[in-house]
Design a protein around this motif. Structure first.
Motif, mmCIF file in Angstrom:
data_model
loop_
_atom_site.group_PDB
_atom_site.id
_atom_site.type_symbol
_atom_site.label_atom_id
_atom_site.label_comp_id
_atom_site.label_asym_id
_atom_site.label_seq_id
_atom_site.Cartn_x
_atom_site.Cartn_y
_atom_site.Cartn_z
ATOM 1 N N ILE A 82 98.695 -25.210 -40.771
ATOM 2 C CA ILE A 82 99.344 -23.937 -40.477
ATOM 3 C C ILE A 82 100.853 -24.036 -40.662
ATOM 4 C CG2 ILE A 82 99.706 -22.136 -38.742
ATOM 5 C CD1 ILE A 82 97.170 -23.102 -37.348
ATOM 6 N N VAL A 83 101.430 -23.056 -41.338
ATOM 7 C CA VAL A 83 102.882 -22.863 -41.369
ATOM 8 C C VAL A 83 103.161 -21.506 -40.741
ATOM 9 C CG1 VAL A 83 104.948 -22.640 -42.780
ATOM 10 C CG2 VAL A 83 103.165 -24.252 -43.442
ATOM 11 N N ASN A 84 103.951 -21.492 -39.667
ATOM 12 C CA ASN A 84 104.203 -20.262 -38.923
ATOM 13 C C ASN A 84 105.669 -19.843 -38.999
ATOM 14 O OD1 ASN A 84 105.035 -19.420 -35.670
ATOM 15 N ND2 ASN A 84 103.670 -18.103 -36.849
ATOM 16 N N PHE A 85 105.899 -18.584 -39.372
ATOM 17 C CA PHE A 85 107.219 -17.966 -39.238
ATOM 18 C C PHE A 85 107.253 -17.314 -37.869
ATOM 19 C CE2 PHE A 85 109.581 -13.864 -39.686
ATOM 20 C CZ PHE A 85 110.845 -14.407 -39.628
ATOM 21 N N ARG A 86 108.137 -17.752 -37.003
ATOM 22 C CA ARG A 86 108.102 -17.330 -35.606
ATOM 23 C C ARG A 86 108.735 -15.976 -35.355
ATOM 24 N NH1 ARG A 86 107.974 -22.239 -31.342
ATOM 25 N NH2 ARG A 86 106.294 -23.382 -32.339
ATOM 26 N N GLY A 87 109.265 -15.338 -36.400
ATOM 27 C CA GLY A 87 109.864 -14.025 -36.227
ATOM 28 C C GLY A 87 111.351 -14.121 -35.936
ATOM 29 N N GLN A 88 112.024 -12.982 -36.014
ATOM 30 C CA GLN A 88 113.468 -12.921 -35.750
ATOM 31 C C GLN A 88 113.799 -11.683 -34.940
ATOM 32 O OE1 GLN A 88 115.385 -13.048 -39.592
ATOM 33 N NE2 GLN A 88 115.173 -15.274 -39.780
ATOM 34 N N GLY A 89 114.696 -11.853 -33.965
ATOM 35 C CA GLY A 89 115.194 -10.716 -33.189
ATOM 36 C C GLY A 89 114.179 -10.119 -32.236
ATOM 37 N N LEU A 90 113.150 -10.885 -31.862
ATOM 38 C CA LEU A 90 112.069 -10.355 -31.026
ATOM 39 C C LEU A 90 112.386 -10.484 -29.537
ATOM 40 C CD1 LEU A 90 109.078 -11.847 -33.018
ATOM 41 C CD2 LEU A 90 109.876 -9.482 -33.073
ATOM 42 N N VAL A 91 111.953 -9.508 -28.759
ATOM 43 C CA VAL A 91 112.157 -9.475 -27.311
ATOM 44 C C VAL A 91 110.806 -9.208 -26.646
ATOM 45 C CG1 VAL A 91 113.277 -8.292 -25.394
ATOM 46 C CG2 VAL A 91 114.516 -8.620 -27.543
ATOM 47 N N LEU A 92 110.527 -9.906 -25.538
ATOM 48 C CA LEU A 92 109.288 -9.674 -24.809
ATOM 49 C C LEU A 92 109.631 -9.180 -23.411
ATOM 50 C CD1 LEU A 92 106.192 -12.076 -24.769
ATOM 51 C CD2 LEU A 92 106.603 -10.281 -23.100
ATOM 52 N N ALA A 93 109.431 -7.894 -23.178
ATOM 53 C CA ALA A 93 109.710 -7.302 -21.865
ATOM 54 C C ALA A 93 108.610 -7.666 -20.878
ATOM 55 C CB ALA A 93 109.826 -5.789 -21.987
ATOM 56 N N THR A 94 108.991 -7.891 -19.616
ATOM 57 C CA THR A 94 108.015 -8.253 -18.584
ATOM 58 C C THR A 94 108.101 -7.354 -17.357
ATOM 59 O OG1 THR A 94 109.542 -9.854 -17.591
ATOM 60 C CG2 THR A 94 108.064 -10.674 -19.306
ATOM 61 N N ASP A 95 109.002 -6.378 -17.349
ATOM 62 C CA ASP A 95 109.183 -5.550 -16.153
ATOM 63 C C ASP A 95 107.973 -4.676 -15.856
ATOM 64 O OD1 ASP A 95 109.625 -4.074 -18.447
ATOM 65 O OD2 ASP A 95 111.308 -2.935 -17.634
ATOM 66 N N TRP A 96 107.101 -4.492 -16.839
ATOM 67 C CA TRP A 96 105.919 -3.644 -16.655
ATOM 68 C C TRP A 96 104.767 -4.369 -15.972
ATOM 69 C CZ3 TRP A 96 101.580 -5.392 -19.284
ATOM 70 C CH2 TRP A 96 101.812 -6.310 -20.310
ATOM 71 N N PHE A 97 104.867 -5.692 -15.812
ATOM 72 C CA PHE A 97 103.794 -6.436 -15.154
ATOM 73 C C PHE A 97 103.461 -5.845 -13.783
ATOM 74 C CE2 PHE A 97 104.818 -10.803 -17.329
ATOM 75 C CZ PHE A 97 104.425 -10.275 -18.541
ATOM 76 N N ALA A 98 104.499 -5.434 -13.059
ATOM 77 C CA ALA A 98 104.318 -4.966 -11.678
ATOM 78 C C ALA A 98 103.408 -3.749 -11.584
ATOM 79 C CB ALA A 98 105.672 -4.658 -11.051
ATOM 80 N N GLY A 99 103.217 -3.037 -12.693
ATOM 81 C CA GLY A 99 102.379 -1.845 -12.679
ATOM 82 C C GLY A 99 100.908 -2.132 -12.895
#
Length: 300
Positions: free
Chosen positions: A107-124
């Protein structure tokens, strides 16, 4: 229906089937190829959904063609992708995967660029049964595991290298690959490493090693759970399917031993089908396989 939050990587895999894995810098041709969804968390979420659970995905994508492909495939598999973070101008992750005649992959993986993972919605999220996170985004993984503790449910760390040791302080369960274990605790036998992790971090811990099975720490002892022996066609995604099944089993109240057996069955069945996570089994297939292949008389 048990609800499992899966946090981490979601990608597209471009698969190329070859007689042997490439070892030279030259052009190769193939008569068989496929485009399938991939990524640890996304694959695990598909496994949860096909095995009868309610899968919620926390992942990061760009607002691009790859991101559209990822979400379309996951939605068709019944995964809840309503809270996946999509960032304008970012580039989604994707992989090139070579699979040989024995089912092994490169496997060769391009991990992406400029990505953000929001987590504030977990509480819902209500009625959560378990959380599963990979190690790709440490801050999001930490938030996910902390949320599991707040909810009083299993927080499972899918431990692929590199592993930030901080995450083990928050996980109730750490399910490490053999490579992840050796990277985290170098220079020790797997048995000694498992016992050290269990003592140092106070979490339940196991290590997976493909066809060789799973070892886990039980008090001061190490217990081995054999893998189900099959003739693999395609191992791509088998580890992710295993982790998704483990998390679902724990969410359903299985003991760790029974959850491992359930996950071993799901992973074995996946290896019998091509196409990465396209080969993830259904609950009916997995339960039937367990009835036919397991002779363990332990109770749930």
């Amino acid at each position: 229906m048990s609800k499992v939050l899966c946090v981490g990587a979601a990608v597209v895999d471009f698969l190329f089937y070859l007689p042997e894995l490439p070892e030279r810098a030259e052009k190769f041709g193939t008569e068989d190829a496929a485009i399938v969804g991939g990524g640890c968390a996304a694959n695990a979420a598909v496994a949860v959904a096909r095995l009868g659970g309610h899968a919620i995905l926390g992942a990061r994508l760009g607002q691009d063609l790859i991101g559209d492909m990822v979400l379309d495939g996951l939605s068709k598999d019944g995964v809840d992708v309503s809270n996946v973070t999509r960032t304008p101008g970012a580039r989604s992750s994707y992989s090139s995967v070579y699979v040989d005649a024995a089912g092994e992959r490169q496997i060769v993986n391009f991990r992406g660029q400029g990505l953000v993972l929001a987590t504030d919605w977990f509480a819902g999220i209500e009625g959560l049964g378990a959380v599963l996170t990979d190690t790709r985004r440490v801050s999001a993984a930490r938030d996910a595991l902390q949320f599991a503790r707040e909810c009083g449910v299993p927080g499972v760390l899918d431990g692929e290298a590199p592993i930030d040791p901080e995450l083990l302080n928050h996980a109730s369960h750490a399910a490490l690959s053999m490579q992840g274990l050796k990277d985290l605790v170098p220079g020790m036998t797997p048995e000694a490493a498992l016992l050290q992790i269990c003592e140092r971090y106070g979490c339940w811990v196991c290590v997976t090693d493909g066809e060789h099975g799973v070892w886990y720490a039980d008090g001061g002892d190490i217990v081995h759970v054999p893998a189900f022996q099959v003739e693999p066609i395609d191992t791509l995604g088998a580890g992710d399917i295993w982790h998704g099944a483990l998390a679902l089993g724990l969410a359903e109240g299985l003991t760790e031993r029974r959850a491992i057996e359930f996950a071993n069955a799901a992973a074995a069945l996946k290896c019998l089908k091509p196409g990465g996570r396209e080969g993830a089994p259904t609950r009916e297939e997995t339960d039937e396989f367990l009835k036919e292949r397991t002779h363990d008389t332990d109770t749930r």
